[in-house]
Design an enzyme around this catalytic site. Structure first.
Site, PDB file in Angstrom:
ATOM      1  N   ARG A 129       0.819  -1.218   0.000  1.00  0.00           N
ATOM      2  CA  ARG A 129       0.000   0.000   0.000  1.00  0.00           C
ATOM      3  C   ARG A 129       0.854   1.269   0.000  1.00  0.00           C
ATOM      4  O   ARG A 129       0.503   2.272   0.616  1.00  0.00           O
ATOM      5  CB  ARG A 129      -0.968   0.009   1.187  1.00  0.00           C
ATOM      6  N   SER A 132     -11.286  -0.564   2.136  1.00  0.00           N
ATOM      7  CA  SER A 132     -10.593  -0.964   3.364  1.00  0.00           C
ATOM      8  C   SER A 132     -10.121   0.264   4.126  1.00  0.00           C
ATOM      9  O   SER A 132      -9.449   1.131   3.573  1.00  0.00           O
ATOM     10  CB  SER A 132      -9.405  -1.862   3.032  1.00  0.00           C
ATOM     11  N   GLU A 143      -5.473   3.073   5.963  1.00  0.00           N
ATOM     12  CA  GLU A 143      -5.267   2.867   4.534  1.00  0.00           C
ATOM     13  C   GLU A 143      -6.002   3.956   3.758  1.00  0.00           C
ATOM     14  O   GLU A 143      -5.508   4.455   2.754  1.00  0.00           O
ATOM     15  CB  GLU A 143      -5.764   1.490   4.104  1.00  0.00           C
TER      16      GLU A 143
END
Length: 309
Positions: A175, A224, A294
């Protein structure tokens, strides 16, 4: 010192894109929350974007957004210029053993184009909301693959020029992509391999079915919320901490998937962010693990002391 874009209206002279001052941003985001953009600019194409970059002082904040699917824009809005990439940045073409996609091309649409061309390896994109630009910026991934595994090169608009960087220069990790500060992704090349169209489509159908079964895909959500800690799943930690269904104002933890926050109808960005911080505190107290966001949170907070970075 931050300078207002409206103090220099000549910045937008002769540009072909659309300029809107005091533009509501909530309708632009998947969460449907957030304040206004001081100035919202939709560039017509890459040349338009580069011209703007050359004209704008470093003292004027510039924020690039795409589909805003994994983003919370705070209730105080965004100062300076918000650039939304859309038409002019969504072309998708086949390129030998790969696909070239504009930054505003939807991930799922790129996967569909590849499937129709008999090119495999991008099926995972059909399960990721948002655009290619955003996927590259966070090295998005799902269903056993990620951008790092397929990215060949990316073209960036930076200080009014276009630069092409090989994927190896982005230090792609979980990420994360090390993009130069102030740049805008404009297009990228993704590697594929030959495949059977029917098999590729079947794989995409399986991914969509799995996503529909596990995630609140029809809700106002941002994907998410937290990154998975090493060797752990964020949703399991959130569930174990008693956060399933937890709410704050109009924000709620999804009953279907604990790592998704929902706007149940009247949530503010502050509600969502405060709920996220409460989840982090509860998980820390429950198991000693610190969850990291995130979802990207940007803009000016609206006087909510519980919202911390």
């Amino acid at each position: 010192m931050i300078v207002s874009a409206q103090q220099n209206p000549d910045v937008f002279t002769a540009l072909r894109g659309r300029v809107t001052h005091a533009a509501p941003l909530a309708p632009q985001t998947w969460f449907r929350v957030g304040g206004q953009a001081e100035t919202l600019f939709r560039p017509a194409d890459t040349d338009d974007l580069c011209t703007l970059q050359r004209r704008v002082s470093n003292l004027v904040p510039m924020t690039i957004i795409g589909a805003a699917s994994n983003l919370i824009i705070r209730d105080g809005g965004l100062p300076g210029i918000t650039v939304k990439l859309g038409r002019g940045f969504n072309e998708i073409t086949t390129d030998g053993d790969g696909m070239i996609a504009g930054a505003a091309a939807l991930d799922a649409t790129v996967a569909e184009h590849a499937a129709q061309a008999g090119l495999a390896g991008l099926e995972f994109l059909c399960g990721i909301p948002g655009t290619i630009g955003g996927a590259i910026a966070m090295n998005a991934g799902a269903y056993g693959s990620d951008i790092a595994s397929v990215l060949d090169w990316v073209e960036l608009a930076l200080d009014g020029d276009i630069a092409r960087l090989e994927a190896s220069r982005l230090s792609l990790s979980y990420r994360h992509a090390a993009l130069p500060p102030g740049c805008a992704v404009v297009r990228a090349r993704l590697r594929t391999r030959p495949g059977n169209t029917a098999d590729i489509i079947a794989r995409m159908q399986d991914i969509r079915a799995a996503r529909d079964a596990a995630q609140p895909v029809r809700a106002r959500t941002g994907g998410s919320t937290f990154r998975n800690p090493d060797g752990q799943k964020a949703w399991e930690l959130i569930d174990a901490a008693g956060c399933r269904g937890l709410s704050r104002g109009g924000a709620q933890v999804s009953e279907k998937h604990c790592n998704f926050l929902l706007n149940t109808g009247e949530a503010t960005a502050a509600d969502l962010e405060a709920l996220g911080e409460e989840i982090r505190q509860r998980v820390q107290a429950s198991c000693g693990t610190t969850l990291h966001w995130e979802i990207k949170r940007i803009g000016i907070p609206f006087h909510h002391p519980e919202c911390q970075s």
